[in-house]
Design an enzyme around this catalytic site. Sequence first.
Site, PDB file in Angstrom:
ATOM      1  N   HIS A  43       6.019   1.795  11.702  1.00 37.61           N
ATOM      2  CA  HIS A  43       6.736   2.942  11.120  1.00 37.61           C
ATOM      3  C   HIS A  43       5.784   4.129  11.155  1.00 37.61           C
ATOM      4  CE1 HIS A  43       8.448   5.299   7.808  1.00 37.61           C
ATOM      5  NE2 HIS A  43       9.535   4.550   7.887  1.00 37.61           N
ATOM      6  N   LEU A  51       0.850  -1.205   0.000  1.00 32.76           N
ATOM      7  CA  LEU A  51       0.000   0.000   0.000  1.00 32.76           C
ATOM      8  C   LEU A  51       0.880   1.248   0.000  1.00 32.76           C
ATOM      9  CD1 LEU A  51      -2.930   1.113   0.376  1.00 32.76           C
ATOM     10  CD2 LEU A  51      -2.402   1.216   2.813  1.00 32.76           C
TER      11      LEU A  51
HETATM   12  C1  LIG Z   1      -1.183   4.367   4.102  1.00 37.00           C
HETATM   13  C2  LIG Z   1      -1.592   5.537   3.254  1.00 37.00           C
HETATM   14  C3  LIG Z   1      -1.998   5.061   1.872  1.00 37.00           C
HETATM   15  C4  LIG Z   1      -2.851   6.211   3.898  1.00 37.00           C
HETATM   16  O1  LIG Z   1      -3.181   7.402   3.238  1.00 37.00           O
HETATM   17  P1  LIG Z   1      -3.343   8.782   4.064  1.00 37.00           P
HETATM   18  O2  LIG Z   1      -2.045   9.060   4.725  1.00 37.00           O
HETATM   19  O3  LIG Z   1      -3.884   9.827   3.160  1.00 37.00           O
HETATM   20  O4  LIG Z   1      -4.429   8.347   5.142  1.00 37.00           O
HETATM   21  P2  LIG Z   1      -5.473   9.223   5.995  1.00 37.00           P
HETATM   22  O5  LIG Z   1      -6.768   9.186   5.268  1.00 37.00           O
HETATM   23  O6  LIG Z   1      -4.897  10.550   6.354  1.00 37.00           O
HETATM   24  O7  LIG Z   1      -5.588   8.379   7.331  1.00 37.00           O
HETATM   25  C5  LIG Z   1      -6.222   7.149   7.352  1.00 37.00           C
HETATM   26  C6  LIG Z   1      -6.760   6.897   8.749  1.00 37.00           C
HETATM   27  O8  LIG Z   1      -5.657   6.830   9.683  1.00 37.00           O
HETATM   28  C7  LIG Z   1      -5.836   7.794  10.707  1.00 37.00           C
HETATM   29  N1  LIG Z   1      -4.502   8.251  11.105  1.00 37.00           N
HETATM   30  C8  LIG Z   1      -3.737   9.174  10.498  1.00 37.00           C
HETATM   31  N2  LIG Z   1      -2.566   9.307  11.143  1.00 37.00           N
HETATM   32  C9  LIG Z   1      -2.598   8.445  12.191  1.00 37.00           C
HETATM   33  C10 LIG Z   1      -1.699   8.118  13.235  1.00 37.00           C
HETATM   34  N3  LIG Z   1      -0.515   8.686  13.327  1.00 37.00           N
HETATM   35  N4  LIG Z   1      -2.077   7.155  14.122  1.00 37.00           N
HETATM   36  C11 LIG Z   1      -3.284   6.541  14.023  1.00 37.00           C
HETATM   37  N5  LIG Z   1      -4.186   6.828  13.053  1.00 37.00           N
HETATM   38  C12 LIG Z   1      -3.846   7.761  12.149  1.00 37.00           C
HETATM   39  C13 LIG Z   1      -6.678   8.872  10.080  1.00 37.00           C
HETATM   40  O9  LIG Z   1      -7.361   9.644  11.065  1.00 37.00           O
HETATM   41  C14 LIG Z   1      -7.650   8.036   9.247  1.00 37.00           C
HETATM   42  O10 LIG Z   1      -8.640   7.415  10.057  1.00 37.00           O
HETATM   43  P3  LIG Z   1     -10.133   8.053  10.289  1.00 37.00           P
HETATM   44  O11 LIG Z   1     -10.793   8.040   8.989  1.00 37.00           O
HETATM   45  O12 LIG Z   1     -10.743   7.119  11.248  1.00 37.00           O
HETATM   46  O13 LIG Z   1      -9.926   9.431  10.809  1.00 37.00           O
HETATM   47  C15 LIG Z   1      -0.429   6.563   3.187  1.00 37.00           C
HETATM   48  O14 LIG Z   1      -0.231   7.123   4.479  1.00 37.00           O
HETATM   49  C16 LIG Z   1       0.856   5.975   2.692  1.00 37.00           C
HETATM   50  O15 LIG Z   1       1.076   5.796   1.488  1.00 37.00           O
HETATM   51  N6  LIG Z   1       1.824   5.706   3.615  1.00 37.00           N
HETATM   52  C17 LIG Z   1       3.210   5.376   3.308  1.00 37.00           C
HETATM   53  C18 LIG Z   1       3.410   3.974   2.877  1.00 37.00           C
HETATM   54  C19 LIG Z   1       3.211   2.926   3.941  1.00 37.00           C
HETATM   55  O16 LIG Z   1       3.825   3.014   5.013  1.00 37.00           O
HETATM   56  N7  LIG Z   1       2.347   1.976   3.631  1.00 37.00           N
HETATM   57  C20 LIG Z   1       1.997   0.895   4.483  1.00 37.00           C
HETATM   58  C21 LIG Z   1       3.041  -0.169   4.525  1.00 37.00           C
HETATM   59  S1  LIG Z   1       2.437  -1.675   5.262  1.00 37.00           S
HETATM   60  C22 LIG Z   1       1.619  -2.424   3.967  1.00 37.00           C
HETATM   61  O17 LIG Z   1       1.737  -2.084   2.832  1.00 37.00           O
HETATM   62  C23 LIG Z   1       0.673  -3.527   4.326  1.00 37.00           C
HETATM   63  C24 LIG Z   1      -0.674  -2.998   4.664  1.00 37.00           C
HETATM   64  C25 LIG Z   1      -1.607  -2.803   3.485  1.00 37.00           C
HETATM   65  O18 LIG Z   1      -1.310  -3.235   2.364  1.00 37.00           O
HETATM   66  O19 LIG Z   1      -2.691  -2.259   3.735  1.00 37.00           O
END
Ligand SMILES: CC(C)(COP(=O)(O)OP(=O)(O)OC[C@H]1O[C@@H](n2cnc3c(N)ncnc32)[C@H](O)[C@@H]1OP(=O)(O)O)[C@@H](O)C(=O)NCCC(=O)NCCSC(=O)CCC(=O)O
Length: 349
Positions: free
Chosen positions: A229, A125
Site C-alpha cells: 500500500h 504500526l
Molecule cells: C509507517 C510510518 C509509521 C512511518 O513513518 P513516516 O511516514 O514518518 O516515515 P519516514 O521517516 O518518512 O520514512 C521512513 C523511511 O522510509 C523511506 N521512505 C519514505 N517513503 C518511501 C517510499 N515511498 N518508498 C520507499 N521508502 C520510502 C524514508 O526515506 C525513510 O528511510 P531513510 O531513513 O532511509 O530515508 C507511517 O508512514 C505510517 O503510519 N503509515 C501508515 C500506516 C501503515 O501503513 N502502517 C504499516 C502497516 S503494515 C504493519 O503494520 C506491519 C509492519 C510493522 O508493524 O512494522
Amino acid sequence: MLVVRAINENDLDALYSMATQVGTGMTTLKPDMKMLGDRLATACASFAETIPPEQRDYMFVMEDTSNGRIAGVCAIKGAVGLTEPFYNYRIGTLVHSSRELNVFTKMDTLYLSNDLTGSSELCSLFLHPDYRQGHNGKLLSKSRFLFIAQFPHLFTQKIIAEMRGYQAEDGSSPFYEGLGRHFFKMDFHHVDDLTALGKKSFIAELMPRQPLYIDYLPKEAQEVVGQVHKSTAPARRLLEQEGLHYEGYVDIFDAGPVLQARVSELRAMRDSELAVVAPDTDMTHACAPAHPEPTLVSNTVLKDFRMIITQATPVNGEIDLSTQDLQLLRCHMGDTVRTLPLNVRKNNV
Ligand SMILES: CC(C)(COP(=O)(O)OP(=O)(O)OC[C@H]1O[C@@H](n2cnc3c(N)ncnc32)[C@H](O)[C@@H]1OP(=O)(O)O)[C@@H](O)C(=O)NCCC(=O)NCCSC(=O)CCC(=O)O
Ligand SMILES: NC(=[NH2+])NCCC[C@H](N)C(=O)O
C-alpha cells in the site's frame, strides 16, 4: 518530547481514535471498542507476564509528553497461528519442460501455506499524520527492536511482518478483485473486517487448495503481488533496514508482502549494547564522537518499557543522558539502558 512506552489501561480511547484513521487493510487496528479493549487487556497481561509468552501481544504507544497526546502505536505478537491456522500464499515455481519439443516453461505459482505458523509478528504500526516528520516514524518502528534485543527469550526464532498490500486510488485491491472475489462473493473491505474479527481462517477455508498459476490472473492482479500500500512503503523500508526481507510469502487477500528474519540476525541483536547511565568524565568526553549520531535508548524494565531518541552516545559502556531523557525513560544515574544507533551504519547494509 516523544517517548514510546508500554501501553496501559488508560490508553483505550486514544487507541480507538487512532484506529478510526488507519483505513482498510490494517487488519489488527480496527475501530471496534470491544476488540481493542480485549487486545489492550492482553497487552497489559503481556507486560505483567501473567500469560504465556506465545499468547502475548506487546503493544506500545508513542506519547507526546508536552500535551499528553498519543501520536502513534505499534506492537509485537509473541507467536501467530497457534490457536487458529495462519495462512499465506507462498510463491513457488513449477517447471513444465519437454526435451523432445525443446520447450521449457517456468511458472510462478501460489501455494496456500501455514509455513509461518509459530513466528513472532511485528504489527499495528501507525503514526498520526501530524507527527510524520523528523525521526518520529523511525523511533516508533525501530523501538520494538530494542525490546526484542533486551528480551529475546520471549520471541521465537523467526519474526515476520505482514505488510498492507497494494490498493488502487478507490481503495479496491486488484489482487482481491482478480482472485478472492471469485470465492467469497463479498467486497474486499468486508473480508478485511472479517479477518480483523479473527475470522481469517474461516475465510481461508473457502480458498482453492490447488496451486494457482500467477499467469492465469488478470494483469492488474499479477502486477501487485508483493507490492505494498502506498502509505506502507516507509514501514517496509524501516523493517528492511533492521534486517527483515521478502522471501516470497504474500497475504492471501491483497498479496501484500510478508517480511521475515531470524531474530538472531536482526541489526539490534548485533549492534545494540547495554550502557550504564553516568555523568561525562574527561576520559569519556575525549572518546565521544565529534558529530554524534542520533541513538535509540530504552530502559531495561519489561513492565514499563520506554524508548527515546537522544543525541548522547555510549562511550566505553557508559552514557551521559540529560535530566529530561532520564525522566522520559524513568531511569536514574547508575541504571542500565540499552542503546542502538538510529541509522544503519553505512558499512553494515
Ligand atoms: C509507517 C510510518 C509509521 C512511518 O513513518 P513516516 O511516514 O514518518 O516515515 P519516514 O521517516 O518518512 O520514512 C521512513 C523511511 O522510509 C523511506 N521512505 C519514505 N517513503 C518511501 C517510499 N515511498 N518508498 C520507499 N521508502 C520510502 C524514508 O526515506 C525513510 O528511510 P531513510 O531513513 O532511509 O530515508 C507511517 O508512514 C505510517 O503510519 N503509515 C501508515 C500506516 C501503515 O501503513 N502502517 C504499516 C502497516 S503494515 C504493519 O503494520 C506491519 C509492519 C510493522 O508493524 O512494522
Ligand atoms: N491486508 C494485509 N495484508 N494486512 C496485513 C496486516 C497489516 C498490518 N500488519 C497490521 O498489523 O494490521
